[in-house]
Design a protein around this motif. Sequence first.
Motif, short mmCIF file in Angstrom:
data_model
loop_
_atom_site.label_atom_id
_atom_site.label_comp_id
_atom_site.label_asym_id
_atom_site.label_seq_id
_atom_site.Cartn_x
_atom_site.Cartn_y
_atom_site.Cartn_z
N SER A 86 0.81 -1.22 0.00
CA SER A 86 0.00 0.00 0.00
C SER A 86 0.83 1.26 0.00
N THR A 87 2.13 1.17 0.30
CA THR A 87 3.00 2.34 0.27
C THR A 87 3.74 2.48 -1.06
N GLY A 88 3.54 1.54 -1.97
CA GLY A 88 4.21 1.59 -3.25
C GLY A 88 5.57 0.93 -3.28
N GLU A 89 5.99 0.33 -2.16
CA GLU A 89 7.28 -0.35 -2.12
C GLU A 89 7.18 -1.67 -2.87
N GLY A 90 8.21 -1.99 -3.65
CA GLY A 90 8.18 -3.17 -4.49
C GLY A 90 9.16 -4.24 -4.03
N THR A 91 8.76 -5.49 -4.20
CA THR A 91 9.61 -6.64 -3.90
C THR A 91 9.46 -7.64 -5.03
N ILE A 92 10.59 -8.01 -5.64
CA ILE A 92 10.55 -8.98 -6.72
C ILE A 92 10.55 -10.38 -6.12
N LEU A 93 9.60 -11.21 -6.55
CA LEU A 93 9.45 -12.58 -6.07
C LEU A 93 9.73 -13.55 -7.22
N ASP A 94 10.46 -14.60 -6.91
CA ASP A 94 10.67 -15.68 -7.87
C ASP A 94 10.22 -16.97 -7.20
N VAL A 95 8.92 -17.19 -7.19
CA VAL A 95 8.32 -18.29 -6.44
C VAL A 95 7.43 -19.10 -7.37
N ASP A 96 7.07 -20.30 -6.92
CA ASP A 96 6.21 -21.15 -7.72
C ASP A 96 4.75 -20.80 -7.46
N LYS A 97 3.86 -21.47 -8.19
CA LYS A 97 2.44 -21.13 -8.11
C LYS A 97 1.85 -21.50 -6.76
N TYR A 98 2.42 -22.50 -6.10
CA TYR A 98 1.86 -22.90 -4.81
C TYR A 98 2.09 -21.82 -3.75
N ALA A 99 3.25 -21.17 -3.81
CA ALA A 99 3.51 -20.08 -2.88
C ALA A 99 2.55 -18.92 -3.13
N ILE A 100 2.27 -18.63 -4.41
CA ILE A 100 1.33 -17.56 -4.73
C ILE A 100 -0.08 -17.92 -4.26
N MET A 101 -0.49 -19.16 -4.50
CA MET A 101 -1.82 -19.60 -4.08
C MET A 101 -1.96 -19.52 -2.56
N HIS A 102 -0.92 -19.89 -1.83
CA HIS A 102 -0.97 -19.83 -0.37
C HIS A 102 -1.00 -18.39 0.12
N ARG A 103 -0.32 -17.50 -0.59
CA ARG A 103 -0.23 -16.12 -0.13
C ARG A 103 -1.55 -15.37 -0.32
N VAL A 104 -2.17 -15.54 -1.48
CA VAL A 104 -3.38 -14.77 -1.78
C VAL A 104 -4.65 -15.61 -1.62
N GLN A 105 -4.50 -16.90 -1.34
CA GLN A 105 -5.62 -17.78 -1.08
C GLN A 105 -6.61 -17.83 -2.25
N ILE A 106 -6.09 -18.25 -3.39
CA ILE A 106 -6.93 -18.48 -4.56
C ILE A 106 -6.70 -19.91 -5.05
N HIS A 107 -7.59 -20.38 -5.91
CA HIS A 107 -7.49 -21.74 -6.41
C HIS A 107 -6.54 -21.79 -7.62
N ALA A 108 -6.14 -23.02 -7.93
CA ALA A 108 -5.23 -23.21 -9.06
C ALA A 108 -5.87 -22.79 -10.37
N ARG A 109 -7.17 -22.99 -10.50
CA ARG A 109 -7.84 -22.62 -11.76
C ARG A 109 -7.81 -21.11 -11.99
N ASP A 110 -7.83 -20.34 -10.87
CA ASP A 110 -7.73 -18.89 -11.01
C ASP A 110 -6.33 -18.47 -11.40
N LEU A 111 -5.33 -19.13 -10.81
CA LEU A 111 -3.95 -18.80 -11.15
C LEU A 111 -3.61 -19.24 -12.56
N ARG A 112 -4.28 -20.28 -13.03
CA ARG A 112 -4.03 -20.76 -14.39
C ARG A 112 -4.44 -19.71 -15.43
N ILE A 113 -5.36 -18.85 -15.09
CA ILE A 113 -5.76 -17.78 -16.02
C ILE A 113 -4.60 -16.85 -16.33
#
Length: 402
Positions: free
Chosen positions: A41-68
């Motif tokens: 929310s402050t505009g600070e950026g962090t580059i992530l190099d993670v797999d889809k499971y880490a993203i799904m766990h972080r934002v709590q979405i399903h694999a079908r949504d991430l597949r989009i």
Amino acid sequence: MMTTTRGDGGGGSSIVPADPASVATLKKKTAVSRSWILLDSTGEGTILDVDKYAIMHRVQIHARDLRILDPLLSYPSTILGREKAIVLNLEHIKAIITAEEVLLRDPLDDNVIPIVEELRRRLPPNNYIPQGQGDTKEQQNGQIDIEGGEEDESPFEFRALEVALEAICSFLDARTTDLETDSYPALDELTSKISSRNLDRVRKLKSAMTRLTARVQKVRDELEQLLDDDDDMADLYLSRKLSGASSPVSGSGAPIWCPASPTIGSKISKASRASAATIRGDENDVEELEMLLEAYFMQIDGTLNKLTTLREYIDDTEDYINIQLDNHRNQLIQLELFLSSGTVCLSIYSLVAGIFGMNIPYTWNDNHGYIFKWVVILTGITCASLFILIISYARYKGLVGS
């Protein structure tokens, strides 16, 4: 300051400082990149190099949504509202927006870099002051910011969504303008000179216009679908759902905790108003988002109108060319009619001449050599009259021009 986070084999992550060498290495990765940029929310950026499971766990979405958001899969433009996130797939903009942060895929892509910069500029709230700057002024004017300027501030997810919509609408409008710049002179040149080169050039431009129209139409349809469904728009109010689920309120609807500092108080004030709106039954109030979507719907609709106008101009050019080709075809038909008529008349003349020229004795031809001369003359006159009669009849029927 930007940092880089790399995922380990167990799905975890570690944060290391980002340097130019690591950024260059990241840019040289394969086309199937797993890189994301996280903007808070402050505009600070962090580059992530993670797999889809880490993203799904972080934002709590399903694999079908991430597949989009998978660049290897061809999904059309989509805006999906989930319980705690907005999944955004708009051409090259593939992002996940939550109530507190934005995850944007492929941050080193040339088309994505301007979006990252714009998010950094517009995500911080209006009264946000970087740490270490203006602490005294913030303490003096914090209450004023909470009571005054904060009232006009949109939720975090709407600011991020607006940046994405503005970027994609501007991108498509720029592509349309470039296409118009190339198409109109090419079409005018084709009308003045029909050649294989000009026809191939217009064919390529028409194919590009068809593809661009489909892309613009999909974005427009997605916005129209959202505007037609209040429930879908209500799903995009992440801050309202978050505050309604986590912010306790008293019987009168007022918060039971008080802000300890102006910065925290600003966030609490916003959450309190959203929670109070939920209690009052305003969870179905989508006017703010509706106005936001309508603005960009009109912009993308204007872009589609430009493409429609260009298509009509191309169709008019095609009609004009077809008329020209029909005219040339009619001229060839006229020439063929003249030649055919002349050939028929000459054939009759040659037939008569051939009959009289044969070495066959005739009793009526004895001592009457002058008859051959008059027969040839009369035959010529008859053939010429027949030719004129055929042409006159063709003009009367409109088969040839006058």
